[in-house]
Design a protein around this motif. Structure first.
Motif, mmCIF file in Angstrom:
data_model
loop_
_atom_site.group_PDB
_atom_site.id
_atom_site.type_symbol
_atom_site.label_atom_id
_atom_site.label_comp_id
_atom_site.label_asym_id
_atom_site.label_seq_id
_atom_site.Cartn_x
_atom_site.Cartn_y
_atom_site.Cartn_z
ATOM 1 N N GLY A 30 -3.999 3.473 8.640
ATOM 2 C CA GLY A 30 -3.013 2.865 7.764
ATOM 3 C C GLY A 30 -2.470 1.539 8.253
ATOM 4 O O GLY A 30 -1.354 1.167 7.909
ATOM 5 N N ARG A 31 -3.202 0.832 9.037
ATOM 6 C CA ARG A 31 -2.760 -0.481 9.527
ATOM 7 C C ARG A 31 -3.514 -1.599 8.831
ATOM 8 O O ARG A 31 -3.934 -1.446 7.687
ATOM 9 N N GLY A 32 -3.642 -2.750 9.494
ATOM 10 C CA GLY A 32 -4.276 -3.888 8.850
ATOM 11 C C GLY A 32 -5.740 -3.649 8.552
ATOM 12 O O GLY A 32 -6.404 -2.860 9.210
ATOM 13 N N LEU A 33 -6.235 -4.349 7.537
ATOM 14 C CA LEU A 33 -7.638 -4.215 7.158
ATOM 15 C C LEU A 33 -8.499 -5.211 7.909
ATOM 16 O O LEU A 33 -8.064 -6.319 8.217
ATOM 17 N N LEU A 57 1.617 -5.561 3.723
ATOM 18 C CA LEU A 57 0.650 -6.318 4.507
ATOM 19 C C LEU A 57 0.611 -7.771 4.057
ATOM 20 O O LEU A 57 0.565 -8.052 2.857
ATOM 21 N N GLN A 72 5.145 -0.667 8.250
ATOM 22 C CA GLN A 72 5.346 0.668 7.676
ATOM 23 C C GLN A 72 6.840 0.831 7.371
ATOM 24 O O GLN A 72 7.651 0.911 8.286
ATOM 25 N N GLN A 111 0.858 -1.178 0.000
ATOM 26 C CA GLN A 111 0.000 0.000 0.000
ATOM 27 C C GLN A 111 0.894 1.228 0.000
ATOM 28 O O GLN A 111 1.480 1.596 1.029
ATOM 29 N N SER A 166 -4.367 2.660 -2.574
ATOM 30 C CA SER A 166 -5.033 1.418 -2.206
ATOM 31 C C SER A 166 -4.023 0.281 -2.131
ATOM 32 O O SER A 166 -2.823 0.489 -2.255
ATOM 33 N N LEU A 167 -4.522 -0.908 -1.917
ATOM 34 C CA LEU A 167 -3.655 -2.075 -1.819
ATOM 35 C C LEU A 167 -3.445 -2.697 -3.186
ATOM 36 O O LEU A 167 -4.381 -2.813 -3.977
ATOM 37 N N PHE A 182 -12.602 0.342 2.020
ATOM 38 C CA PHE A 182 -12.240 -0.154 0.700
ATOM 39 C C PHE A 182 -13.231 -1.222 0.250
ATOM 40 O O PHE A 182 -13.612 -2.098 1.036
ATOM 41 N N ILE A 190 3.368 0.678 3.058
ATOM 42 C CA ILE A 190 2.951 -0.298 4.053
ATOM 43 C C ILE A 190 2.866 -1.647 3.343
ATOM 44 O O ILE A 190 2.268 -1.752 2.264
ATOM 45 N N PHE A 237 -5.999 -9.875 7.711
ATOM 46 C CA PHE A 237 -4.765 -9.136 7.475
ATOM 47 C C PHE A 237 -3.926 -9.020 8.727
ATOM 48 O O PHE A 237 -4.460 -8.900 9.843
ATOM 49 N N GLY A 238 -2.616 -9.031 8.529
ATOM 50 C CA GLY A 238 -1.712 -8.625 9.583
ATOM 51 C C GLY A 238 -1.806 -7.125 9.781
ATOM 52 O O GLY A 238 -2.446 -6.416 9.000
ATOM 53 N N SER A 239 -1.137 -6.630 10.812
ATOM 54 C CA SER A 239 -1.229 -5.206 11.144
ATOM 55 C C SER A 239 -0.341 -4.340 10.259
ATOM 56 O O SER A 239 -0.381 -3.122 10.362
ATOM 57 N N GLY A 240 0.428 -4.959 9.398
ATOM 58 C CA GLY A 240 1.191 -4.193 8.432
ATOM 59 C C GLY A 240 2.573 -3.789 8.919
ATOM 60 O O GLY A 240 2.845 -3.706 10.114
ATOM 61 N N GLN A 299 -9.981 0.121 7.279
ATOM 62 C CA GLN A 299 -8.592 0.261 7.690
ATOM 63 C C GLN A 299 -8.469 1.460 8.604
ATOM 64 O O GLN A 299 -8.793 2.581 8.210
ATOM 65 N N TYR A 323 -13.980 -3.581 3.321
ATOM 66 C CA TYR A 323 -13.005 -3.651 4.405
ATOM 67 C C TYR A 323 -12.818 -2.265 5.012
ATOM 68 O O TYR A 323 -13.003 -1.240 4.336
#
Lengths: 114, 110
Positions: free
Chosen positions: B40-43, A92, A110, A37, A42-43, B88, A90, A105-108, B37, B35
């Motif tokens: 800016g972390r996990g979805l 993910l 950064q 991201q 977006s992703l 999203f 980010i 999803f994981g928490s990402g 978010q 989804y």
């Protein structure tokens, strides 16, 4: 539901170095994915991590830049290689849940590249 | 290329008001998902609607799907400050590969 632990949560890296991101799931899952991201965007799917075989990369992403490992059904790593500021994003990891349409999803991670 | 496009890009409302976000897509789908978010972390998965469904509810969420127009909407009723997040839509490409829309940034003011 699946609980996903992703680390590091954030990192600041120098240009030209590499960073490996880890993704650990609390249960065995078949499908694992890595997304990027970019800031304010977006992703975008980078690749599907396949257990016991090479990852399947999406258009625009290559193994030399984003090598992925998937040694078992609960763990995967994504490496961002030879980083440049454009890699600041980010990252993910996600897994398919029961269904299996929806994703967890994981928490990402950064990532900032200087 | 991105499958889903969303509007508005940003939405600011007062607590208690309803928020509506729209998503359009380009190709046929099996299902469409929404989804959330935070920061800016996990979805987090909110709701899934299948291509043969027209409307679905989950708590304060209402999703509609119009396959003839290739569009979907997400309605959040009686919004709360905690609903502040990016939302999203995502459509299934194949084999669980989701294609995400551009997202709507929702801000709920208390």
């Amino acid at each position: 539901s699946a609980v996903i632990s992703q680390k590091p949560s954030r990192d600041i890296c120098q240009r030209g170095t590499s960073l490996t991101i880890q993704c650990q799931v609390d249960s065995q899952v078949t499908m694992m994915f890595w997304y990027r991201q970019q800031p304010g965007q977006s992703l975008t799917l980078i690749a599907t991590a396949n257990q016991g075989s090479e990852a399947t990369y999406e258009s625009g992403f290559v193994i030399d830049k984003f090598p992925i490992s998937r040694p078992n059904l609960t763990f995967s790593t994504l490496t961002v290689s030879n980083m440049s500021p454009e890699d600041s994003s980010i990252y993910l990891c996600s897994v398919a849940g029961q269904g299996p349409e929806k994703l967890f999803f994981g928490s990402g991670t950064q990532l900032s590249v200087l | 290329s991105q499958q889903g496009e969303e509007d508005p890009q940003a939405l600011s409302i007062q607590e208690g008001e309803n928020a509506t976000m729209n998503c359009s897509y380009k190709t046929s789908i099996n299902n469409l998902q929404w989804y959330r978010q935070n920061s800016g972390r996990g979805l987090v998965h909110l709701i899934l609607i299948r291509s043969n469904e027209r409307e679905k509810h989950s708590g304060r969420l209402r999703v509609t799907l119009d396959t003839s127009k290739k569009s979907s909407s997400l309605l959040i009723t009686a919004s709360r400050a905690a609903d502040t997040a990016s939302y999203f839509c995502a459509t299934d490409k194949s084999g669980n590969k989701l294609v995400f829309g551009a997202g709507t940034i929702l801000r709920v003011k208390s």
